[in-house]
Design a protein around this motif. Structure first.
Motif, PDB file in Angstrom:
ATOM      1  N   THR A  56       0.812  -1.264  -0.070  1.00  0.00           N
ATOM      2  CA  THR A  56       0.298  -0.418   0.119  1.00  0.00           C
ATOM      3  C   THR A  56       0.683   0.882  -0.082  1.00  0.00           C
ATOM      4  OG1 THR A  56      -0.385  -0.531   3.145  1.00  0.00           O
ATOM      5  CG2 THR A  56      -2.001  -0.720   1.110  1.00  0.00           C
ATOM      6  N   ASN A  57       2.051   1.315   0.594  1.00  0.00           N
ATOM      7  CA  ASN A  57       2.712   2.573   0.291  1.00  0.00           C
ATOM      8  C   ASN A  57       3.474   2.495  -0.652  1.00  0.00           C
ATOM      9  OD1 ASN A  57       3.896   4.018   2.703  1.00  0.00           O
ATOM     10  ND2 ASN A  57       5.865   3.651   1.747  1.00  0.00           N
ATOM     11  N   PHE A  58       3.536   1.393  -1.543  1.00  0.00           N
ATOM     12  CA  PHE A  58       3.893   1.436  -2.726  1.00  0.00           C
ATOM     13  C   PHE A  58       3.706   2.281  -3.707  1.00  0.00           C
ATOM     14  CE2 PHE A  58       5.230  -0.457  -7.147  1.00  0.00           C
ATOM     15  CZ  PHE A  58       6.004  -0.134  -6.985  1.00  0.00           C
ATOM     16  N   ILE A  59       1.896   2.226  -3.740  1.00  0.00           N
ATOM     17  CA  ILE A  59       1.179   1.919  -4.262  1.00  0.00           C
ATOM     18  C   ILE A  59       0.776   4.064  -4.235  1.00  0.00           C
ATOM     19  CG2 ILE A  59      -1.813   1.872  -4.751  1.00  0.00           C
ATOM     20  CD1 ILE A  59      -0.817  -1.275  -4.131  1.00  0.00           C
ATOM     21  N   LEU A  60       1.107   4.049  -2.641  1.00  0.00           N
ATOM     22  CA  LEU A  60       0.602   5.351  -2.391  1.00  0.00           C
ATOM     23  C   LEU A  60       1.660   6.589  -3.296  1.00  0.00           C
ATOM     24  CD1 LEU A  60      -0.754   5.076   1.248  1.00  0.00           C
ATOM     25  CD2 LEU A  60      -2.621   5.784  -0.975  1.00  0.00           C
ATOM     26  N   THR A  61       2.737   5.939  -2.944  1.00  0.00           N
ATOM     27  CA  THR A  61       3.822   6.541  -3.476  1.00  0.00           C
ATOM     28  C   THR A  61       3.456   7.050  -4.785  1.00  0.00           C
ATOM     29  OG1 THR A  61       5.150   5.438  -1.811  1.00  0.00           O
ATOM     30  CG2 THR A  61       6.689   7.018  -3.764  1.00  0.00           C
ATOM     31  N   LYS A  62       3.668   5.458  -5.816  1.00  0.00           N
ATOM     32  CA  LYS A  62       3.534   5.767  -7.480  1.00  0.00           C
ATOM     33  C   LYS A  62       2.362   6.504  -7.536  1.00  0.00           C
ATOM     34  CE  LYS A  62       6.810   3.025  -7.901  1.00  0.00           C
ATOM     35  NZ  LYS A  62       8.192   3.394  -8.136  1.00  0.00           N
ATOM     36  N   MET A  63       1.317   6.297  -6.770  1.00  0.00           N
ATOM     37  CA  MET A  63      -0.142   7.203  -7.619  1.00  0.00           C
ATOM     38  C   MET A  63      -0.005   8.636  -7.045  1.00  0.00           C
ATOM     39  SD  MET A  63      -3.212   4.880  -5.992  1.00  0.00           S
ATOM     40  CE  MET A  63      -4.531   6.501  -6.314  1.00  0.00           C
ATOM     41  N   GLU A  74       4.251  10.357  -8.488  1.00  0.00           N
ATOM     42  CA  GLU A  74       5.092   9.262 -10.108  1.00  0.00           C
ATOM     43  C   GLU A  74       3.259   9.491 -11.058  1.00  0.00           C
ATOM     44  OE1 GLU A  74       7.668   6.307  -9.622  1.00  0.00           O
ATOM     45  OE2 GLU A  74       8.321   6.887  -8.119  1.00  0.00           O
ATOM     46  N   GLY A  75       2.549  10.103 -10.064  1.00  0.00           N
ATOM     47  CA  GLY A  75       1.627   9.993 -11.165  1.00  0.00           C
ATOM     48  C   GLY A  75       0.808   8.742 -11.599  1.00  0.00           C
ATOM     49  N   LEU A  76       1.167   7.343 -12.023  1.00  0.00           N
ATOM     50  CA  LEU A  76       0.564   6.639 -12.258  1.00  0.00           C
ATOM     51  C   LEU A  76      -0.417   6.311 -11.422  1.00  0.00           C
ATOM     52  CD1 LEU A  76       3.075   5.405 -12.707  1.00  0.00           C
ATOM     53  CD2 LEU A  76       2.950   2.860 -11.385  1.00  0.00           C
ATOM     54  N   ASP A  77      -1.716   5.306 -12.324  1.00  0.00           N
ATOM     55  CA  ASP A  77      -3.155   4.896 -11.739  1.00  0.00           C
ATOM     56  C   ASP A  77      -3.228   3.946 -10.238  1.00  0.00           C
ATOM     57  OD1 ASP A  77      -3.200   3.010 -13.115  1.00  0.00           O
ATOM     58  OD2 ASP A  77      -4.360   3.672 -14.182  1.00  0.00           O
ATOM     59  N   PHE A  78      -4.078   3.468  -9.759  1.00  0.00           N
ATOM     60  CA  PHE A  78      -4.074   2.638  -8.784  1.00  0.00           C
ATOM     61  C   PHE A  78      -3.333   1.353  -9.621  1.00  0.00           C
ATOM     62  CE2 PHE A  78      -6.207  -0.626  -6.191  1.00  0.00           C
ATOM     63  CZ  PHE A  78      -6.002  -0.683  -5.581  1.00  0.00           C
ATOM     64  N   LYS A  79      -4.613   1.011 -10.104  1.00  0.00           N
ATOM     65  CA  LYS A  79      -4.106  -0.595 -10.963  1.00  0.00           C
ATOM     66  C   LYS A  79      -3.198  -0.627 -11.642  1.00  0.00           C
ATOM     67  CE  LYS A  79      -7.674  -3.256 -13.417  1.00  0.00           C
ATOM     68  NZ  LYS A  79      -8.979  -3.137 -14.426  1.00  0.00           N
ATOM     69  N   ILE A  99      -0.195  -3.546 -10.143  1.00  0.00           N
ATOM     70  CA  ILE A  99       0.204  -4.279 -10.549  1.00  0.00           C
ATOM     71  C   ILE A  99       1.533  -4.578 -11.207  1.00  0.00           C
ATOM     72  CG2 ILE A  99       0.699  -4.824 -13.463  1.00  0.00           C
ATOM     73  CD1 ILE A  99      -2.121  -4.281 -13.354  1.00  0.00           C
ATOM     74  N   LEU A 100       2.178  -3.440 -10.971  1.00  0.00           N
ATOM     75  CA  LEU A 100       3.969  -3.417 -10.364  1.00  0.00           C
ATOM     76  C   LEU A 100       3.553  -4.047  -9.465  1.00  0.00           C
ATOM     77  CD1 LEU A 100       5.548  -1.607 -12.680  1.00  0.00           C
ATOM     78  CD2 LEU A 100       5.942   0.011 -10.933  1.00  0.00           C
ATOM     79  N   ALA A 101       3.762  -3.650  -8.051  1.00  0.00           N
ATOM     80  CA  ALA A 101       3.574  -4.065  -6.788  1.00  0.00           C
ATOM     81  C   ALA A 101       3.599  -5.120  -6.988  1.00  0.00           C
ATOM     82  CB  ALA A 101       2.170  -3.161  -5.693  1.00  0.00           C
ATOM     83  N   GLN A 102       2.837  -6.354  -7.810  1.00  0.00           N
ATOM     84  CA  GLN A 102       2.334  -7.729  -7.565  1.00  0.00           C
ATOM     85  C   GLN A 102       3.730  -8.612  -8.625  1.00  0.00           C
ATOM     86  OE1 GLN A 102      -1.572  -7.266  -9.177  1.00  0.00           O
ATOM     87  NE2 GLN A 102      -2.336  -9.347  -7.860  1.00  0.00           N
ATOM     88  N   GLN A 103       4.207  -7.697  -9.882  1.00  0.00           N
ATOM     89  CA  GLN A 103       5.689  -7.556 -10.389  1.00  0.00           C
ATOM     90  C   GLN A 103       6.492  -7.702 -10.144  1.00  0.00           C
ATOM     91  OE1 GLN A 103       5.374  -5.421 -13.697  1.00  0.00           O
ATOM     92  NE2 GLN A 103       4.011  -6.649 -14.583  1.00  0.00           N
ATOM     93  N   LEU A 104       6.984  -7.195  -8.713  1.00  0.00           N
ATOM     94  CA  LEU A 104       7.909  -7.310  -7.876  1.00  0.00           C
ATOM     95  C   LEU A 104       8.136  -8.075  -6.328  1.00  0.00           C
ATOM     96  CD1 LEU A 104       8.512  -3.451  -7.974  1.00  0.00           C
ATOM     97  CD2 LEU A 104       9.606  -4.943  -8.974  1.00  0.00           C
TER      98      LEU A 104
END
Ligand code: HSE
Length: 418
Positions: free
Chosen positions: A156-163, A166-171, A175-180
């Protein structure tokens, strides 16, 4: 006295963490731990290790008298509990990374450790590479632990940072958090706060001697956070984080919850980005201490498993000092929280449940308020997690019952009513 026990390991699971551990063990020959067998569920998958290491028979590990350590890093909490309890009963020490299993079976696991005298270590199950359990257990073994505030879920911290940075959307971010390899195989566990509250239950045991089931702790994840909330955070020079918090109140009880929170830019937790975790401990005489490190991923998690394996060489056990050697603390519901609530439809917000409302922003595209609400109201009701409503705690959100009583008395006095 036996000081350096020879360790022969049976490993359950060869996913992100299991394979990481295999590699880490190969690079740590000084540990002198022999990995004898690895039990897996899917023999058809290609593995980066010799085929003769693998089996699908759990008995081959659990019934092998030469295996004295079971390391369990599987994904299925029920199967993990069977493995761990059988291993302990069969006289083996156990290292586990299964936070959900530990949270859901804490009482039984405490009993099993007492009955069998074996060791069950699980440093990797919370905050991965940060040695938070052993620190809470060994260092803060007194009544001086005032509060702990932590980011305990890397995804969740990764998702919040990226969103939000860095402007990524939630999905995309998920997906990136899953891939990593950070996210749970069911990412709902991360996103909706289950993983964080699971970790918080046993951290509360080591910190305060509290034995609580995950459902007894007020929690939510990041699923309701909206772009408008992030805009408010930016305007206030704050960030939104999923924060697990526990704080001793004046009556000696402990307020504990896991909720999204606005964090000031100079708060230690604001520094924690991506899959990192962070723990801020406030204790008597020491003021604040900050622990920081990777909270998810193959090697950071494997490194904590390795540290537990290493501790078994000198027969290390958790003593659960706060539970067995001190008077355990109790959870409290007698407090208030200062919350921010953003919403689409005002009719869905029960204004009468608030002690008072301090700010109204009804003109914004996304409407919001800031108010003070009894903790018990949030525990009993669900409106704040439904209907596109987003509840985020303000920084330093806890207001003690005694303070509220004083404030109420003062306002009645000012109104000339008493
Ligand atoms: N899914 C977990 C997290 C893995 O993101 O924190 C580490 O426990």
């Amino acid at each position: 006295m036996e000081t350096h026990k020879q360790l022969t390991i049976g490993l359950f699971g060869f996913g992100v963490v299991g394979e990481g551990l295999y590699k880490v063990l190969q690079q740590t020959p000084s540990l002198k731990a022999e990995l004898k067998k690895v039990c897996i569920r899917h023999p058809e998958k290609k593995r980066n290790a010799p085929a003769e290491l693998f089996t699908t028979s759990k008995e081959e590990l659990l019934e092998d008298p030469s295996i004295n350590v079971i390391v369990e890093v599987i994904d299925d909490a029920d199967a993990a509990f069977t493995i761990v309890s059988t291993a302990l009963r069969n006289g083996k020490d156990v290292v586990s990374a299964s936070k959900k299993m530990i949270a859901e079976h804490l009482e039984a696991l405490l009993q099993l450790q007492q009955e069998t005298g074996r060791s069950l270590l699980y440093e990797s199950a919370a905050c991965a590479s940060i040695p938070v359990i052993r620190n809470l257990e060994e260092y803060y073994d007194n009544d001086l632990l005032h509060s702990i505030k932590a980011i305990v879920n890397g995804s969740t911290n990764f998702i919040l940072t990226k969103m939000f940075e860095e402007g990524l959307d939630f999905k995309q971010a998920l997906i990136l958090a899953q891939q990593l390899g950070f996210a749970e195989s069911n990412p709902k566990l991360d996103v909706e706060g289950y993983d964080a509250v699971n970790k918080w239950t046993f951290l509360l045991t080591h910190a305060y001697g509290i034995k609580a089931a995950p459902e007894e702790i007020l929690f939510n994840g990041i699923q309701n956070i909206q772009a408008g909330d992030a805009a408010v955070a930016r305007a206030r020079n704050q960030q939104i984080k999923l924060v697990a918090q526990a704080q001793k109140l004046q009556d000696g009880k402990v307020a504990a919850f896991v909720l999204p929170q606005f964090v000031n830019h100079d708060d230690h937790l604001a520094f924690v980005k991506n899959e990192y975790n962070g723990v801020v401990i406030e204790s008597g005489f020491a003021d604040k201490q900050f622990f920081y490190g990777k909270g998810a991923g193959s090697f950071p998690t494997a490194s904590a498993v390795l540290s537990d394996i290493s501790a078994l060489r000198y027969q290390y056990k958790y003593e659960y000092k706060k539970l067995y050697h001190h008077t355990p603390h109790e959870l409290s519901n007698d407090l208030y929280l200062r919350v921010y609530v953003s919403f689409d439809n005002l009719d869905l917000i029960p204004r009468d449940q608030f002690a008072w409302i301090e700010e109204w922003h009804a003109q914004e595209e996304r409407k919001y308020l800031v108010g003070v609400i009894a903790f018990g109201e949030l525990k009993k009701n669900n409106w704040w997690r439904e209907g596109n409503t987003s509840l985020i705690l303000t920084p330093n959100p806890v207001i003690e019952d005694v303070e509220i009583r004083k404030l109420k008395k003062r306002s009645l006095e000012l109104a000339g009513l008493v």
